[in-house]
Design an enzyme around this catalytic site. Sequence first.
Site, PDB file in Angstrom:
ATOM      1  N   HIS A  16       6.755  -2.583   6.055  1.00 25.32           N
ATOM      2  CA  HIS A  16       7.493  -2.042   7.130  1.00 25.32           C
ATOM      3  C   HIS A  16       5.933  -2.094   8.007  1.00 25.32           C
ATOM      4  O   HIS A  16       4.855  -2.285   7.805  1.00 25.32           O
ATOM      5  CB  HIS A  16       7.246  -0.757   7.438  1.00 25.32           C
ATOM      6  CG  HIS A  16       6.320   0.888   6.040  1.00 25.32           C
ATOM      7  ND1 HIS A  16       5.449   0.399   5.165  1.00 25.32           N
ATOM      8  CD2 HIS A  16       5.140   1.537   6.886  1.00 25.32           C
ATOM      9  CE1 HIS A  16       5.510   0.868   4.635  1.00 25.32           C
ATOM     10  NE2 HIS A  16       4.660   1.723   6.227  1.00 25.32           N
ATOM     11  N   ASP A  71       1.506   3.921  13.007  1.00 25.12           N
ATOM     12  CA  ASP A  71       1.376   2.521  11.325  1.00 25.12           C
ATOM     13  C   ASP A  71       0.711   1.115  11.405  1.00 25.12           C
ATOM     14  O   ASP A  71       2.169   0.413  12.421  1.00 25.12           O
ATOM     15  CB  ASP A  71       2.429   3.523  10.288  1.00 25.12           C
ATOM     16  CG  ASP A  71       2.501   3.207   9.354  1.00 25.12           C
ATOM     17  OD1 ASP A  71       1.141   4.037   8.779  1.00 25.12           O
ATOM     18  OD2 ASP A  71       3.224   2.931   8.234  1.00 25.12           O
ATOM     19  N   HIS A 120      -0.141  -1.874   9.468  1.00 23.54           N
ATOM     20  CA  HIS A 120      -0.263  -2.136   8.244  1.00 23.54           C
ATOM     21  C   HIS A 120      -0.691  -3.731   8.314  1.00 23.54           C
ATOM     22  O   HIS A 120       0.248  -4.501   8.910  1.00 23.54           O
ATOM     23  CB  HIS A 120       0.293  -2.237   7.243  1.00 23.54           C
ATOM     24  CG  HIS A 120       0.646  -0.405   7.231  1.00 23.54           C
ATOM     25  ND1 HIS A 120      -0.240   0.397   7.061  1.00 23.54           N
ATOM     26  CD2 HIS A 120       1.994   0.006   7.588  1.00 23.54           C
ATOM     27  CE1 HIS A 120       0.225   1.620   6.783  1.00 23.54           C
ATOM     28  NE2 HIS A 120       1.956   1.317   6.760  1.00 23.54           N
ATOM     29  N   ASP A 180       4.162   8.055  14.959  1.00 25.83           N
ATOM     30  CA  ASP A 180       4.657   6.799  14.589  1.00 25.83           C
ATOM     31  C   ASP A 180       6.142   6.746  14.911  1.00 25.83           C
ATOM     32  O   ASP A 180       7.111   6.913  13.668  1.00 25.83           O
ATOM     33  CB  ASP A 180       4.627   6.787  12.988  1.00 25.83           C
ATOM     34  CG  ASP A 180       3.098   6.994  11.994  1.00 25.83           C
ATOM     35  OD1 ASP A 180       2.496   6.497  12.819  1.00 25.83           O
ATOM     36  OD2 ASP A 180       2.861   6.746  10.492  1.00 25.83           O
ATOM     37  N   CYS A 224       3.827  10.980   7.382  1.00 28.37           N
ATOM     38  CA  CYS A 224       2.357  11.688   8.040  1.00 28.37           C
ATOM     39  C   CYS A 224       2.940  12.602   9.102  1.00 28.37           C
ATOM     40  O   CYS A 224       1.534  12.831   9.470  1.00 28.37           O
ATOM     41  CB  CYS A 224       2.888  10.317   9.276  1.00 28.37           C
ATOM     42  SG  CYS A 224       2.431   8.469   8.349  1.00 28.37           S
ATOM     43  N   LYS A 281      -2.946   3.015  12.380  1.00 27.10           N
ATOM     44  CA  LYS A 281      -3.964   3.347  11.183  1.00 27.10           C
ATOM     45  C   LYS A 281      -3.367   3.087  10.185  1.00 27.10           C
ATOM     46  O   LYS A 281      -1.956   2.447  10.030  1.00 27.10           O
ATOM     47  CB  LYS A 281      -3.072   5.637  11.229  1.00 27.10           C
ATOM     48  CG  LYS A 281      -2.141   5.763  11.002  1.00 27.10           C
ATOM     49  CD  LYS A 281      -1.892   7.164  11.028  1.00 27.10           C
ATOM     50  CE  LYS A 281      -0.116   7.493  10.644  1.00 27.10           C
ATOM     51  NZ  LYS A 281       0.276   6.942   9.591  1.00 27.10           N
ATOM     52  N   HIS A 309      -0.349  -5.172   2.874  1.00 25.33           N
ATOM     53  CA  HIS A 309      -0.519  -4.210   2.492  1.00 25.33           C
ATOM     54  C   HIS A 309      -0.776  -3.512   0.980  1.00 25.33           C
ATOM     55  O   HIS A 309       0.436  -3.841   0.386  1.00 25.33           O
ATOM     56  CB  HIS A 309      -0.329  -2.847   3.900  1.00 25.33           C
ATOM     57  CG  HIS A 309      -1.225  -1.758   3.596  1.00 25.33           C
ATOM     58  ND1 HIS A 309      -0.909  -0.694   3.204  1.00 25.33           N
ATOM     59  CD2 HIS A 309      -2.859  -1.098   4.206  1.00 25.33           C
ATOM     60  CE1 HIS A 309      -1.628   0.261   3.902  1.00 25.33           C
ATOM     61  NE2 HIS A 309      -2.505  -0.351   4.096  1.00 25.33           N
TER      62      HIS A 309
HETATM   63  C1  VGL Z   1       4.861   6.648   6.923  1.00 24.47           C
HETATM   64  C2  VGL Z   1       5.631   5.892   4.586  1.00 24.47           C
HETATM   65  C3  VGL Z   1       4.831   5.009   5.077  1.00 24.47           C
HETATM   66  C4  VGL Z   1       4.927   7.886   7.544  1.00 24.47           C
HETATM   67  C5  VGL Z   1       4.437   5.909   6.840  1.00 24.47           C
HETATM   68  O1  VGL Z   1       5.225   6.975   8.768  1.00 24.47           O
HETATM   69  O2  VGL Z   1       5.447   9.027   7.768  1.00 24.47           O
HETATM   70  N1  VGL Z   1       5.186   6.831   5.619  1.00 24.47           N
HETATM   71  N2  VGL Z   1       4.053   5.237   5.856  1.00 24.47           N
HETATM   72 ZN    ZN Z   2       2.895   3.218   6.132  1.00 24.88          ZN
END
Ligand code: VGL
Ligand code: ZN
Length: 198
Positions: free
Chosen positions: A82, A47, A49, A9, A152, A107, A53
Site C-alpha cells: 500500500h 504514508d 513506502h 493518511d 496511525c 513517513k 517495504h
Molecule cells: C496505516 C497500516 C499501515 C495507517 C499505515 O495509516 O493507519 N496503517 N500503514
Molecule cells: Zn503504511
Amino acid sequence: MTRALIVIDLQNDFCPGGALAVAGGDDIVAGINAQMDRAASVVLTQDWHPAGHSSFASQHAGRAPYDVVQMDYGAQVLWPDHCVQGSQGAAFHPGLVTERADLILRKGFRVGIDSYSAFFENDQTTPTGLDGYLRARGLNALDFTGLATDFCVAWSALDAARLGFNVRVLMDLCRGIDLGGSMARALEEMRAAGVELV
Ligand code: VGL
Ligand code: ZN
C-alpha cells in the site's frame, strides 16, 4: 493555545477501493475540509513506502497480510502492499482540500522500518521532525483526524501527548481498521494518556 489540524493518511489506498481500505474512509473527507477554516495551521501526513517495504506481507515468505512478525524494533503487523511512493494509491483522496496545508509530512519512507506515528518511526526513537516543526511555529494544541483511528491516528496522538501537546482526536472525523481488538485498545490507551476523544 494555538491549534493545528493534523490530517493523518487520507490517501486512496486507505479509502474504499484501495489496497488497505478502511471502512467509511472516504466519509470523513468533507468534514475534515470543513474543519480547516478553524485551524491556525493544517498539516497533512502521507504514508509513503518504497516498493518492497518491510511492512508488506509480500516481502515475508510464508506470511499473509495481518500476520504479526518480530522485527528488530519490535512487533510489526504485515500489510498488503500500500501507499507505494508515487502511486495512485499513495495520492491523497481527490476530495481532500490539500491547498490549505502548510506542511505535508511523509513517513514510512525507509525500507526497513514502518512509521505509524507522525512523530516517531516504529522503533519509537527515530524522529520524523514534526515535533520540531510544530514547536518552532508555536503550535501547541493538536486536533487529529484521518485514518486509521487505531493505528496511525492513535500512535500519533499518543506520541503528541507524551511530547506535551494538548491533544484531541475528533472521533467523527476518523475511521479505524479494528484488527484483533485494536480499536478498543487504542481508545483505552489514548484516554489513559490524557488524549481528549471528542
Ligand atoms: C496505516 C497500516 C499501515 C495507517 C499505515 O495509516 O493507519 N496503517 N500503514
Ligand atoms: Zn503504511
